[in-house]
Structure formats: structure tokens, C-alpha cells
Write a protein that holds these residues in place. Structure first.
Motif, mmCIF file in Angstrom:
data_model
loop_
_atom_site.group_PDB
_atom_site.id
_atom_site.type_symbol
_atom_site.label_atom_id
_atom_site.label_comp_id
_atom_site.label_asym_id
_atom_site.label_seq_id
_atom_site.Cartn_x
_atom_site.Cartn_y
_atom_site.Cartn_z
ATOM 1 N N SER A 86 -13.670 -8.199 7.192
ATOM 2 C CA SER A 86 -13.881 -8.738 8.538
ATOM 3 C C SER A 86 -14.720 -10.014 8.413
ATOM 4 O O SER A 86 -15.325 -10.262 7.365
ATOM 5 C CB SER A 86 -14.631 -7.710 9.379
ATOM 6 O OG SER A 86 -15.950 -7.566 8.877
ATOM 7 N N ARG A 88 -17.569 -10.523 9.543
ATOM 8 C CA ARG A 88 -18.936 -10.078 9.224
ATOM 9 C C ARG A 88 -19.064 -9.726 7.737
ATOM 10 O O ARG A 88 -20.057 -10.063 7.088
ATOM 11 C CB ARG A 88 -19.284 -8.887 10.108
ATOM 12 C CG ARG A 88 -20.714 -8.503 10.086
ATOM 13 C CD ARG A 88 -21.010 -7.501 11.223
ATOM 14 N NE ARG A 88 -22.296 -6.911 11.053
ATOM 15 C CZ ARG A 88 -23.440 -7.504 11.381
ATOM 16 N NH1 ARG A 88 -23.419 -8.700 11.899
ATOM 17 N NH2 ARG A 88 -24.589 -6.903 11.179
ATOM 18 N N ALA A 91 -19.135 -12.839 5.808
ATOM 19 C CA ALA A 91 -20.441 -13.490 5.953
ATOM 20 C C ALA A 91 -21.460 -12.869 4.997
ATOM 21 O O ALA A 91 -22.278 -13.583 4.407
ATOM 22 C CB ALA A 91 -20.922 -13.393 7.404
ATOM 23 N N TRP A 92 -21.412 -11.541 4.833
ATOM 24 C CA TRP A 92 -22.310 -10.872 3.880
ATOM 25 C C TRP A 92 -22.043 -11.346 2.458
ATOM 26 O O TRP A 92 -22.972 -11.710 1.728
ATOM 27 C CB TRP A 92 -22.154 -9.347 3.947
ATOM 28 C CG TRP A 92 -23.044 -8.704 4.943
ATOM 29 C CD1 TRP A 92 -22.681 -8.116 6.118
ATOM 30 C CD2 TRP A 92 -24.470 -8.588 4.864
ATOM 31 N NE1 TRP A 92 -23.781 -7.647 6.780
ATOM 32 C CE2 TRP A 92 -24.901 -7.925 6.031
ATOM 33 C CE3 TRP A 92 -25.423 -8.986 3.947
ATOM 34 C CZ2 TRP A 92 -26.238 -7.648 6.291
ATOM 35 C CZ3 TRP A 92 -26.765 -8.713 4.197
ATOM 36 C CH2 TRP A 92 -27.145 -8.049 5.353
ATOM 37 N N SER A 95 -23.108 -15.018 2.036
ATOM 38 C CA SER A 95 -24.573 -15.165 2.029
ATOM 39 C C SER A 95 -25.175 -14.683 0.723
ATOM 40 O O SER A 95 -25.992 -15.377 0.100
ATOM 41 C CB SER A 95 -25.193 -14.391 3.195
ATOM 42 O OG SER A 95 -24.792 -14.939 4.410
ATOM 43 N N ASN A 161 -23.825 -18.221 8.122
ATOM 44 C CA ASN A 161 -23.482 -16.810 7.947
ATOM 45 C C ASN A 161 -24.581 -15.899 8.484
ATOM 46 O O ASN A 161 -24.285 -14.849 9.062
ATOM 47 C CB ASN A 161 -23.201 -16.494 6.478
ATOM 48 C CG ASN A 161 -21.866 -17.060 6.032
ATOM 49 O OD1 ASN A 161 -20.849 -16.868 6.702
ATOM 50 N ND2 ASN A 161 -21.860 -17.746 4.918
ATOM 51 N N LEU A 164 -24.150 -15.589 12.143
ATOM 52 C CA LEU A 164 -23.048 -14.683 12.459
ATOM 53 C C LEU A 164 -23.504 -13.221 12.291
ATOM 54 O O LEU A 164 -23.185 -12.372 13.117
ATOM 55 C CB LEU A 164 -21.853 -14.973 11.540
ATOM 56 C CG LEU A 164 -20.554 -14.303 11.889
ATOM 57 C CD1 LEU A 164 -19.386 -15.231 11.575
ATOM 58 C CD2 LEU A 164 -20.372 -12.990 11.161
ATOM 59 N N LEU A 165 -24.265 -12.965 11.245
ATOM 60 C CA LEU A 165 -24.718 -11.596 10.974
ATOM 61 C C LEU A 165 -25.694 -11.058 12.012
ATOM 62 O O LEU A 165 -25.689 -9.855 12.298
ATOM 63 C CB LEU A 165 -25.340 -11.502 9.572
ATOM 64 C CG LEU A 165 -24.342 -11.659 8.415
ATOM 65 C CD1 LEU A 165 -25.072 -11.785 7.093
ATOM 66 C CD2 LEU A 165 -23.373 -10.488 8.394
ATOM 67 N N GLY A 167 -25.601 -11.962 15.068
ATOM 68 C CA GLY A 167 -24.901 -11.950 16.340
ATOM 69 C C GLY A 167 -25.216 -13.128 17.245
ATOM 70 O O GLY A 167 -24.913 -13.092 18.430
#
Length: 170
Positions: A86, A88, A91-92, A95, A161, A164-165, A167
Motif C-alpha cells: 500500500s 503507507r 512509505a515505510w 523511509s 514519507n 504520509l505516515l 496522516g
């Protein structure tokens, strides 16, 4: 967090502008390469300086274009699992990758190349070839510039990122 967003946007704008400027080096490389070939095979003449200019242009394009490539997510990636994640999850991964791998690598390149580049500047290192470009020290300067540009873009990617994490709206 707004300040971090502004920092990321500033870095992105810098990377975008420099990447677009660097794209012109492709045209310059093609023109100089054509000139070298025409001189060599058409006029039985050559130019060491022109041949080295191609190498300098190539070095600039790739070393300074790495941050632009990262910004546009055009770098080599093994997507066996990543493509299914996803936004998210991506993004993890991005990062963690930037923080644990890319940023330390940039630091290593910067610090390990520093003395090498400074020594070249001190003697104003020139080409070992007669008629070559008398500015090898400028070519070597691309090493720390690569590290700085890539580090800054990795920072922008990490900040984006992180937003995004947590929110925060983009």
C-alpha cells in the motif's frame, strides 16, 4: 510539520530545476561525440580535450542527476514485494531505506572523498594527457556534490514519507 513540508518542497524544487538543466548535457554530449567522430574519421584529426569533455559531461550527468532520479522514483529497485505494498507500506520501506542505507552511504561518500578532492584542488590537478582539460579537480568535486545532492533528496523523500505516515495531508 509545516516547516518540514516547506523544506521538502524547497529541496524538490532545487532537484527538479537542476535535473532539467542537467538534461541539456545529453544534447551537449551527443554534439561533442559527433564532432569527435567527424574529426577522427572525416578529417583524420582528433582532440583529447573534446574526448575528455565527453567524460566530464557524462560524469556531471550521472553524478549530479542521481538526486533527480531518486525524486522521480526512477532508480533501480527490486519490486518483487514492494509493488504490492500500500502507499503507507511503501512509505515505510522508503523511509527506512533512506534513513538506514542511503543517507549513511551519502555521508560515507562525502567524508571518504573529501581529502581526495581537497588534495586535487590544492594542486589544481590537470589532465595527464597532453592537450587534455586542465581541470580534473572539478571533475573530482562531483563526488562530494553527488553525496550532498543525494542526501538532500533522501531527506526530502523521508520528510514526505513521514508526513504520509502520520496522516498529514500532502
Amino acid at each position: 510539520m509545516r516547516l518540514l513540508a516547506l523544506v521538502a518542497q524547497f529541496i524538490d524544487r532545487f532537484t527538479e530545476a537542476s535535473g532539467r538543466l542537467l538534461a541539456w548535457l545529453v544534447l551537449a554530449m551527443a554534439l561533442v561525440t559527433t564532432a569527435v567522430v567527424v574529426l577522427r574519421y572525416g578529417f583524420n584529426s582528433g582532440s583529447i580535450m573534446a574526448q575528455e569533455a565527453i567524460m566530464y559531461l557524462h560524469g556531471c550527468l550521472f553524478m549530479l542527476g542521481a538526486a533527480y532520479t531518486l525524486k522521480h522514483d526512477a532508480h533501480v529497485r527490486v519490486d518483487i514485494f514492494y509493488r504490492r505494498f500500500s502507499p503507507r507500506g511503501k512509505a515505510w520501506i522508503n523511509s527506512v531505506g533512506c534513513i538506514t542505507c542511503l543517507m549513511p552511504l551519502c555521508g560515507f561518500i562525502l567524508f571518504s572523498s573529501w581529502d581526495y578532492v581537497v588534495a586535487s584542488w590544492v594542486i589544481r590537478e590537470t589532465s595527464p594527457e597532453p592537450g587534455g582539460i586542465p581541470a580534473v579537480f572539478l571533475l573530482k568535486t562531483l563526488l562530494p556534490l553527488l553525496a550532498l545532492n543525494l542526501f538532500l533528496q533522501a531527506l526530502a523523500e523521508t520528510l514526505r514519507n513521514a508526513r504520509l505516515l502520520i496522516g498529514e495531508p500532502g
